[in-house]
Design a protein around this motif. Structure first.
Motif, PDB file in Angstrom:
ATOM      1  N   SER A  28      -9.405   3.018   4.007  1.00  0.00           N
ATOM      2  CA  SER A  28      -8.511   3.587   3.449  1.00  0.00           C
ATOM      3  C   SER A  28      -7.479   4.232   4.359  1.00  0.00           C
ATOM      4  O   SER A  28      -6.296   3.998   4.209  1.00  0.00           O
ATOM      5  CB  SER A  28      -8.639   4.498   2.343  1.00  0.00           C
ATOM      6  OG  SER A  28      -9.495   3.837   1.352  1.00  0.00           O
ATOM      7  N   THR A  29      -8.163   4.738   5.189  1.00  0.00           N
ATOM      8  CA  THR A  29      -7.178   6.124   6.231  1.00  0.00           C
ATOM      9  C   THR A  29      -6.458   4.741   7.113  1.00  0.00           C
ATOM     10  O   THR A  29      -5.364   4.788   7.659  1.00  0.00           O
ATOM     11  CB  THR A  29      -8.235   6.634   7.251  1.00  0.00           C
ATOM     12  OG1 THR A  29      -9.176   7.462   6.246  1.00  0.00           O
ATOM     13  CG2 THR A  29      -7.230   7.631   7.949  1.00  0.00           C
ATOM     14  N   SER A  79      -5.584   1.920   6.217  1.00  0.00           N
ATOM     15  CA  SER A  79      -4.526   0.969   5.692  1.00  0.00           C
ATOM     16  C   SER A  79      -3.190   2.247   5.486  1.00  0.00           C
ATOM     17  O   SER A  79      -2.072   1.619   5.503  1.00  0.00           O
ATOM     18  CB  SER A  79      -4.974   0.498   4.168  1.00  0.00           C
ATOM     19  OG  SER A  79      -5.670   1.575   3.428  1.00  0.00           O
ATOM     20  N   TYR A  80      -3.691   3.433   5.336  1.00  0.00           N
ATOM     21  CA  TYR A  80      -2.604   4.312   5.216  1.00  0.00           C
ATOM     22  C   TYR A  80      -1.765   4.429   6.374  1.00  0.00           C
ATOM     23  O   TYR A  80      -0.547   4.506   6.557  1.00  0.00           O
ATOM     24  CB  TYR A  80      -3.032   5.537   5.003  1.00  0.00           C
ATOM     25  CG  TYR A  80      -1.989   6.759   4.647  1.00  0.00           C
ATOM     26  CD1 TYR A  80      -0.969   6.733   3.710  1.00  0.00           C
ATOM     27  CD2 TYR A  80      -2.001   7.862   5.895  1.00  0.00           C
ATOM     28  CE1 TYR A  80       0.093   7.678   3.979  1.00  0.00           C
ATOM     29  CE2 TYR A  80      -1.139   8.827   5.719  1.00  0.00           C
ATOM     30  CZ  TYR A  80      -0.084   8.672   4.880  1.00  0.00           C
ATOM     31  OH  TYR A  80       0.698   9.469   4.861  1.00  0.00           O
ATOM     32  N   ASP A 119       1.135   2.192   7.238  1.00  0.00           N
ATOM     33  CA  ASP A 119       2.354   2.381   6.749  1.00  0.00           C
ATOM     34  C   ASP A 119       2.901   3.717   7.780  1.00  0.00           C
ATOM     35  O   ASP A 119       4.047   3.663   8.167  1.00  0.00           O
ATOM     36  CB  ASP A 119       2.206   2.854   5.280  1.00  0.00           C
ATOM     37  CG  ASP A 119       3.686   3.291   4.932  1.00  0.00           C
ATOM     38  OD1 ASP A 119       4.350   2.373   4.723  1.00  0.00           O
ATOM     39  OD2 ASP A 119       3.937   4.713   4.521  1.00  0.00           O
ATOM     40  N   TYR A 120       2.060   4.608   7.941  1.00  0.00           N
ATOM     41  CA  TYR A 120       2.376   5.891   8.874  1.00  0.00           C
ATOM     42  C   TYR A 120       3.074   5.451  10.063  1.00  0.00           C
ATOM     43  O   TYR A 120       3.970   6.043  10.602  1.00  0.00           O
ATOM     44  CB  TYR A 120       1.166   6.806   8.970  1.00  0.00           C
ATOM     45  CG  TYR A 120       1.458   8.251   9.235  1.00  0.00           C
ATOM     46  CD1 TYR A 120       1.867   9.282   8.247  1.00  0.00           C
ATOM     47  CD2 TYR A 120       1.324   8.609  10.276  1.00  0.00           C
ATOM     48  CE1 TYR A 120       2.372  10.285   8.783  1.00  0.00           C
ATOM     49  CE2 TYR A 120       1.575   9.647  10.821  1.00  0.00           C
ATOM     50  CZ  TYR A 120       2.186  10.910   9.697  1.00  0.00           C
ATOM     51  OH  TYR A 120       2.760  12.167  10.309  1.00  0.00           O
ATOM     52  N   ARG A 161       1.694  -6.156   9.703  1.00  0.00           N
ATOM     53  CA  ARG A 161       1.637  -5.510   8.868  1.00  0.00           C
ATOM     54  C   ARG A 161       0.728  -5.871   7.643  1.00  0.00           C
ATOM     55  O   ARG A 161      -0.058  -5.395   7.075  1.00  0.00           O
ATOM     56  CB  ARG A 161       3.128  -4.648   8.388  1.00  0.00           C
ATOM     57  CG  ARG A 161       3.006  -3.890   7.157  1.00  0.00           C
ATOM     58  CD  ARG A 161       4.422  -3.447   6.634  1.00  0.00           C
ATOM     59  NE  ARG A 161       4.249  -2.396   5.639  1.00  0.00           N
ATOM     60  CZ  ARG A 161       4.393  -1.105   5.929  1.00  0.00           C
ATOM     61  NH1 ARG A 161       4.641  -0.767   7.068  1.00  0.00           N
ATOM     62  NH2 ARG A 161       4.331  -0.312   4.846  1.00  0.00           N
ATOM     63  N   TRP A 162       1.660  -7.042   7.149  1.00  0.00           N
ATOM     64  CA  TRP A 162       0.968  -7.977   5.970  1.00  0.00           C
ATOM     65  C   TRP A 162      -0.462  -8.105   6.381  1.00  0.00           C
ATOM     66  O   TRP A 162      -1.279  -8.062   5.385  1.00  0.00           O
ATOM     67  CB  TRP A 162       1.692  -8.974   5.784  1.00  0.00           C
ATOM     68  CG  TRP A 162       3.232  -8.846   5.403  1.00  0.00           C
ATOM     69  CD1 TRP A 162       3.664  -7.286   4.695  1.00  0.00           C
ATOM     70  CD2 TRP A 162       4.626  -9.332   5.655  1.00  0.00           C
ATOM     71  NE1 TRP A 162       5.038  -7.317   4.588  1.00  0.00           N
ATOM     72  CE2 TRP A 162       5.618  -8.536   5.143  1.00  0.00           C
ATOM     73  CE3 TRP A 162       4.833 -10.420   6.229  1.00  0.00           C
ATOM     74  CZ2 TRP A 162       6.979  -8.764   5.185  1.00  0.00           C
ATOM     75  CZ3 TRP A 162       6.245 -10.924   6.316  1.00  0.00           C
ATOM     76  CH2 TRP A 162       7.252 -10.071   6.068  1.00  0.00           C
ATOM     77  N   ILE A 180      -2.580  -5.071   5.918  1.00  0.00           N
ATOM     78  CA  ILE A 180      -2.781  -4.736   4.596  1.00  0.00           C
ATOM     79  C   ILE A 180      -3.696  -5.712   3.914  1.00  0.00           C
ATOM     80  O   ILE A 180      -4.645  -5.320   3.314  1.00  0.00           O
ATOM     81  CB  ILE A 180      -1.478  -4.784   3.799  1.00  0.00           C
ATOM     82  CG1 ILE A 180      -0.693  -3.654   4.306  1.00  0.00           C
ATOM     83  CG2 ILE A 180      -1.668  -4.566   2.234  1.00  0.00           C
ATOM     84  CD1 ILE A 180       0.973  -3.644   4.127  1.00  0.00           C
ATOM     85  N   LEU A 181      -3.686  -6.850   4.232  1.00  0.00           N
ATOM     86  CA  LEU A 181      -4.553  -7.648   3.241  1.00  0.00           C
ATOM     87  C   LEU A 181      -5.836  -7.482   3.761  1.00  0.00           C
ATOM     88  O   LEU A 181      -6.804  -7.841   2.994  1.00  0.00           O
ATOM     89  CB  LEU A 181      -3.915  -9.291   3.701  1.00  0.00           C
ATOM     90  CG  LEU A 181      -2.840  -9.670   2.687  1.00  0.00           C
ATOM     91  CD1 LEU A 181      -2.592 -11.069   3.077  1.00  0.00           C
ATOM     92  CD2 LEU A 181      -3.070  -9.499   1.133  1.00  0.00           C
ATOM     93  N   MET A 222      -7.643  -4.428   2.475  1.00  0.00           N
ATOM     94  CA  MET A 222      -7.436  -4.611   1.057  1.00  0.00           C
ATOM     95  C   MET A 222      -8.921  -5.496   0.595  1.00  0.00           C
ATOM     96  O   MET A 222      -9.734  -4.949  -0.264  1.00  0.00           O
ATOM     97  CB  MET A 222      -6.407  -5.209   0.456  1.00  0.00           C
ATOM     98  CG  MET A 222      -6.447  -5.399  -1.169  1.00  0.00           C
ATOM     99  SD  MET A 222      -5.217  -6.543  -1.543  1.00  0.00           S
ATOM    100  CE  MET A 222      -5.435  -8.020  -1.081  1.00  0.00           C
ATOM    101  N   MET A 223      -8.869  -6.446   1.390  1.00  0.00           N
ATOM    102  CA  MET A 223     -10.116  -7.438   1.023  1.00  0.00           C
ATOM    103  C   MET A 223     -11.524  -6.734   1.540  1.00  0.00           C
ATOM    104  O   MET A 223     -12.339  -6.940   0.984  1.00  0.00           O
ATOM    105  CB  MET A 223     -10.149  -8.685   1.789  1.00  0.00           C
ATOM    106  CG  MET A 223      -8.793  -9.694   1.144  1.00  0.00           C
ATOM    107  SD  MET A 223      -8.735  -9.748  -0.517  1.00  0.00           S
ATOM    108  CE  MET A 223     -10.099 -10.685  -0.754  1.00  0.00           C
ATOM    109  N   LYS A 261     -12.238  -3.494   1.615  1.00  0.00           N
ATOM    110  CA  LYS A 261     -12.331  -2.658   0.493  1.00  0.00           C
ATOM    111  C   LYS A 261     -12.977  -3.341  -0.646  1.00  0.00           C
ATOM    112  O   LYS A 261     -14.058  -2.700  -1.450  1.00  0.00           O
ATOM    113  CB  LYS A 261     -11.173  -1.672   0.177  1.00  0.00           C
ATOM    114  CG  LYS A 261     -11.099  -0.726   1.202  1.00  0.00           C
ATOM    115  CD  LYS A 261      -9.716  -0.007   1.126  1.00  0.00           C
ATOM    116  CE  LYS A 261      -9.298   0.994  -0.237  1.00  0.00           C
ATOM    117  NZ  LYS A 261      -8.086   1.512  -0.205  1.00  0.00           N
TER     118      LYS A 261
END
Lengths: 238, 105
Positions: free
Chosen positions: B25-26, B28-29, B32-33, B41-42, B45-46, B49-50, B52
């Protein structure tokens, strides 16, 4: 007679053959899986499709709009006295939900170990974390509606569809969390009273409960966390 | 028998996954940061996400210890969502093209 599901001792055929033999067998396809758990999984599958539809409609309107999409990173920034930190509230909410998933997993474990006090306390902790998540969401919604003027039909930042998809998706998720908190408190109360140790008949169904109820509760709660993973990725980060 | 008394697993695996979820989670944050942009980026993120989602379903929801009959019954249907995604993105492209053609912004 004991439950037939728990007396099956011969090992199932491995791999795909096992799946076929389970599905083509008499009476029940999900062997060794309590019916309550199978039903919760099937409910969660249907819920997956509901949330998928919301996220897909969000994808559709975001791809088809000719107006720039509002910058979520800046909209959901929060300042603690200094410069605004992007997405910080959402990050905190994410960590709270993961923490609550961990306490829920522990509650399931302590339930099966017949440690009912510990299990109930962990469920109450999970419920408190869930309630704080909903509280932060209320704060977020209030800020967006009152201070930023975001409405389902428009907003000052860009594409009008931002508001409708935001309220729809996070609202439905928040509703799930709220229901989960109530569900958690009910199961925690039953656990604390020892209903699952004494096989006390349930209030509505008069069925004797057992600790599978805690695991089923856990499935629902982890699913709520799971949905948030997708919302966080697609709505806030994308 | 593993299922005689429900799902019981060593406490260690829960803590490991718990910590992993925090770390991912850190990450993925941080995407953005640190203003990672475009395909990187995409993709990140994917990926996060997968990862997690996989850990939550496999360990917290005990899916990796379930029988395959249940596993396939629950895990295969959501794959059809990908087809739906394909259809909806074609639809969205069509709407977008119509909008820039006929409503000239």
């Amino acid at each position: 007679m004991a439950q037939p599901a728990t007396t099956i001792t011969d090992a199932p055929p491995e791999g795909w053959n096992g799946v076929v033999s389970d599905w083509s067998s008499d009476q029940r396809a999900f062997k060794n899986v309590p019916w309550g758990k199978a039903m919760m999984w099937i409910f969660l599958l249907s819920d997956t499709f509901i949330f998928s539809c919301f996220l897909l409609s969000y994808m559709n309107v975001r791809m088809s709009t000719t107006v720039p999409w509002p910058p979520t990173s800046e909209i959901f920034a929060l300042s603690f006295g200094g410069d605004p930190i992007p997405l910080i509230l959402i990050a905190i909410m994410t960590f709270i939900l993961i923490t609550s998933s961990g306490t829920m997993a522990m509650a399931v474990r302590f339930g099966y170990l017949r440690n009912r006090r510990m299990s109930a306390l962990l469920m109450i902790a999970t419920a408190l974390l869930g309630a704080s998540f909903v509280g932060m969401q209320v704060f977020e919604w209030t800020k967006l509606i009152v201070e930023e003027g975001v409405r389902p039909w428009g907003n000052p930042f860009g594409a009008a569809q931002f508001g409708s998809t935001f309220f729809m998706i996070t609202g439905f998720h928040g509703f799930h969390v709220s229901v989960g908190v109530i569900f958690l408190l009910l199961i925690a109360r039953k656990t604390w009273r020892g209903d699952f140790d004494n096989a006390t008949p349930g209030f509505f169904t008069s069925r004797k409960g057992n600790y599978e109820a805690v695991e089923i509760m856990g499935l629902y709660w982890h699913f709520v966390d799971l949905v948030w993973v997708f919302i966080f990725a697609f709505f806030y980060l994308w | 028998m593993a299922h005689a008394e429900g799902q019981q697993h060593p406490i260690g695996i829960y803590f490991k996954v718990w910590i992993l979820l925090f770390v991912i989670s850190t990450f993925s944050y941080m995407v953005d940061y640190l203003h990672v942009e475009s395909y990187l980026r995409w993709g990140l993120i994917l990926l996060f996400m997968m990862l997690k989602a996989g850990f939550i379903v496999a360990v917290f929801m005990h899916m990796r210890w379930e029988r395959q009959a249940l596993m396939y019954a629950i895990m295969l249907p959501p794959v059809f969502v990908l087809i739906f995604t394909g259809l909806m993105s074609l639809e969205a492209d069509n709407t977008f093209l119509s909008r820039i053609t006929f409503f000239a912004v």
